[in-house]
Design a protein around this motif. Structure first.
Motif, PDB file in Angstrom:
ATOM      1  N   ARG A  92      41.687   0.483 -13.726  1.00 54.18           N
ATOM      2  CA  ARG A  92      40.733  -0.366 -14.437  1.00 54.18           C
ATOM      3  C   ARG A  92      39.611  -0.776 -13.474  1.00 54.18           C
ATOM      4  O   ARG A  92      38.437  -0.843 -13.855  1.00 54.18           O
ATOM      5  CB  ARG A  92      41.397  -1.655 -14.947  1.00 54.18           C
ATOM      6  CG  ARG A  92      42.069  -1.549 -16.293  1.00 54.18           C
ATOM      7  CD  ARG A  92      41.133  -1.103 -17.346  1.00 54.18           C
ATOM      8  NE  ARG A  92      40.454  -2.193 -18.029  1.00 54.18           N
ATOM      9  CZ  ARG A  92      40.049  -2.133 -19.292  1.00 54.18           C
ATOM     10  NH1 ARG A  92      40.242  -1.049 -20.007  1.00 54.18           N
ATOM     11  NH2 ARG A  92      39.436  -3.130 -19.834  1.00 54.18           N
ATOM     12  N   LEU A 135      44.908   4.563 -17.210  1.00 52.14           N
ATOM     13  CA  LEU A 135      43.740   3.693 -17.383  1.00 52.14           C
ATOM     14  C   LEU A 135      43.790   3.043 -18.768  1.00 52.14           C
ATOM     15  O   LEU A 135      43.609   1.833 -18.920  1.00 52.14           O
ATOM     16  CB  LEU A 135      42.455   4.517 -17.238  1.00 52.14           C
ATOM     17  CG  LEU A 135      41.174   3.841 -17.741  1.00 52.14           C
ATOM     18  CD1 LEU A 135      40.759   2.703 -16.819  1.00 52.14           C
ATOM     19  CD2 LEU A 135      40.022   4.845 -17.860  1.00 52.14           C
ATOM     20  N   GLY A 174      46.001   0.168 -19.199  1.00 48.73           N
ATOM     21  CA  GLY A 174      45.719  -1.061 -18.462  1.00 48.73           C
ATOM     22  C   GLY A 174      46.145  -1.065 -17.003  1.00 48.73           C
ATOM     23  O   GLY A 174      46.216  -2.127 -16.384  1.00 48.73           O
TER      24      GLY A 174
END
Ligand code: ARG
Length: 593
Positions: free
Chosen positions: A243, A235, A238
């Motif tokens: 996300r 997470l 990215g």
């Protein structure tokens, strides 16, 4: 408006210099013997040393010069060298009348308004608000309001914990429960759904379950924790599907948090969180390395913060773990970079549990050393103590669980409701709203009346009482004034002629005026010392002074119309100042109770 104490000092100056003494020796304070005098000057004691004279001789000399002053009704020298002062009632009334026509009741706003960031609240996303967050919200909200009232540009930021392991835990728990969701299909190419795959009540159950699972000392527990860490890492780097889940968590959780803070009458200007600071981390780390401040130690990157003269040991601040992950301190430093870029504050005030003090000392020192903030930026850590229960230990539910804030508020409002129902003073259609307004007083006044750094015992029955040093008691006094004013209006009509506050003719009348005069000074001190409890204390004193006045004087039954109108002006000012103090603490007063 100048404070009374300063005006007295001005009046004393010519006497000091006239007698050949340096005016720097003048000290004036509120008397701590109200039975003897109202204000006290002990400058003669300090001057005595310098001029090798007896303090009482100096005091007598000064009093001789001042005995005709129109400011004082009484001024005399007493052993060993104090000067006791009583104000002339004319003078006092003049001052109080000027306060009444001043927008901020005589408070002198800050001469050089600062930009101030108040970092408070600190809720963690996806975890329900519990009583542990109550103090941060209540104290921080009050600090923010005090700063603003002083004329500073003040920005309150909730600084959410929205970037930690809890996110990975939720992701993996969701994975186990609903493996068919598109977020877990690595080949998925389309748009992610707009609808969250959980509701707030599901989310509130998912997190604790996941957290308990990860804490299990079994192979399965270990494996789950590892997966959660991995998911957190993904997470934070990215990974798109995660996300997308994170966005859902944020949306669902924020709506709920806002509702809860609204109920508490706590309002943030910014809803930023740790996640917002992440883009600033690489730059921060490079900068610390380039400046030669950060160095490797056992694989981690650290910055020394120890300073000469430290009374205790301050270990280096870790800004990057050996596995490359950043930490709480990194994110707080990066947040400061962001705040400097956006707001260039002169002052930061963090309202956080006092157990985090070391963390903040480290962060502040690194921020100064690295020039992230200016040398003279004020970095204030207001660490608060724990809210304990009567039985000792942190406040819990009856069966020992963590008390949800919502539940606590509901319980208190329920108790208040019962009480006002018994008293039968509140019209039926106002009951609920009144219970909510009164309900906040035990929570807030009970907290704010203690020095923030201290632990305190949350004693529901006592805090809820309409008598004693409680929030509801002060509300009760305000309601009493409101009801007198209402009756007066019924009697005389809305446009009854206003009268100035007359020079006091009795002790209780004068004492009420003297209390009113202290308002500006109290607010200034509460701001300078980041100390809302000083306002609570003042409100209690002012409410007392009003009550004495009320018991000793008839107001509605007063026959002398002029005197009556003056009393009305006096209690109107009292009400306005009490209401202002209430507002600075984040409370209100009801119409009836
Ligand atoms: N979320 C943190 C906690 O629950 C508090 C955040 C305080 N503010 C800060 N800038 N670190 O402990």
């Amino acid at each position: 408006m100048k404070k009374i104490v300063d005006l007295i000092i001005e009046e004393l100056k010519p006497a000091f210099t006239g007698c050949g003494y340096d005016e720097k020796f003048i000290r004036v304070t509120l008397s701590n013997r109200p039975d003897l005098c109202e204000y006290q000057c002990n400058g003669a004691m300090a001057a005595a040393k310098a001029y090798k004279k007896k303090p009482i001789d100096i005091a007598n000399e000064l009093v001789e010069q001042l005995k005709d002053s129109s400011m004082f009704s009484e001024i005399n020298a007493v052993m060993p060298g104090f000067i006791n002062i009583r104000l002339n009632p004319e003078y006092l009334a003049g001052y109080v009348n000027r306060m009444a026509s001043d927008e901020k009741y005589g408070l002198e706003e800050a001469k050089d308004p600062e930009t101030i960031i108040v970092d408070y609240g600190g809720a963690n996303v996806a975890k329900p608000l519990h009583v542990g967050h109550l103090r941060a919200a209540v104290i921080g909200e009050s600090i923010k309001r005090i700063c603003r009232y002083m004329g500073h540009k003040t920005i309150g930021d909730v600084h959410l914990g929205d970037w930690g392991l809890q996110m990975g835990l939720i992701i993996e728990e969701l994975h186990d429960r609903q493996p068919e969701l598109v977020y877990f299909d690595e080949t998925f190419q389309g748009e992610y759904p707009e609808e969250a795959p959980f509701t707030i009540s599901e989310l509130e159950e998912i997190y604790p379950t996941a957290s308990a699972k990860a804490k299990e000392k079994t192979e399965a527990g270990e494996a789950f924790k590892e997966r959660a860490q991995e998911a957190t890492f993904k997470l934070q780097n990215g990974y798109k599907p995660y996300r997308a889940i994170w966005n859902h968590i944020m949306n669902v959780s924020l709506a709920d948090l806002k509702k809860n803070y609204d109920n508490l009458k706590v309002y943030f200007d910014l809803w930023k969180g740790e996640s917002d600071a992440q883009p600033y981390i690489p730059g921060l780390i490079n900068d610390l390395i380039e400046k030669g401040l950060a160095y490797e130690s056992e694989g981690a990157l650290v910055v020394d913060v120890a300073q000469e003269g430290d009374a205790k040991e301050y270990p280096p601040c870790i800004v990057r773990k050996s596995d490359g992950a950043s930490l709480y301190a990194t994110s707080d430093l990066a947040t400061i970079i962001e705040r400097e870029k956006e707001y260039q504050p002169e002052r930061y005030i963090y309202v956080v549990d006092k157990r985090q003090e070391l963390h903040f000392v480290q962060v502040f020192r690194v921020a100064k050393k690295a020039g992230i903030v200016k040398e003279d930026t004020q970095m204030i850590f207001l660490g608060f103590g724990t809210m304990n229960s009567k039985e000792g230990g942190p406040f819990k539910t009856r069966d020992g669980g963590v008390m949800r804030l919502e539940q606590l508020i509901r319980d208190i409002n329920g108790e208040v409701y019962k009480k006002i129902q018994e008293k039968q003073k509140v019209p039926e259609n106002e009951m609920e709203c009144t219970a909510e307004i009164i309900g906040l007083a035990p929570l807030k006044y009970g907290d704010l009346s203690n020095q923030a750094t201290k632990d305190y015992v949350f004693a529901v029955e006592r805090f809820i009482s309409f008598e004693g040093n409680t929030g509801p008691h002060i509300q009760y006094m305000i309601v009493r004034i409101k009801s007198i004013l209402e009756k007066y209006e019924e009697l005389k009509g809305k446009d009854a002629e206003r009268q100035p506050i007359r020079p006091a003719q009795s002790v209780s009348e004068k004492e009420l005026q003297l209390e009113l005069c202290r308002f500006g000074e109290i607010i200034e001190t509460a701001f300078a010392e980041t100390a809302p409890h000083k306002i609570c204390q003042y409100m209690a004193d002012l409410a007392d002074a009003f009550n004495n006045f009320y018991l000793e004087n008839k107001i509605i039954a007063e026959e002398d119309a002029c005197k009556q109108a003056s009393f009305i002006s006096l209690i109107t000012l009292t009400k306005e100042i009490l209401d202002t103090c209430m507002d600075l603490l984040g409370m209100e007063s009801p119409e009836h109770m």
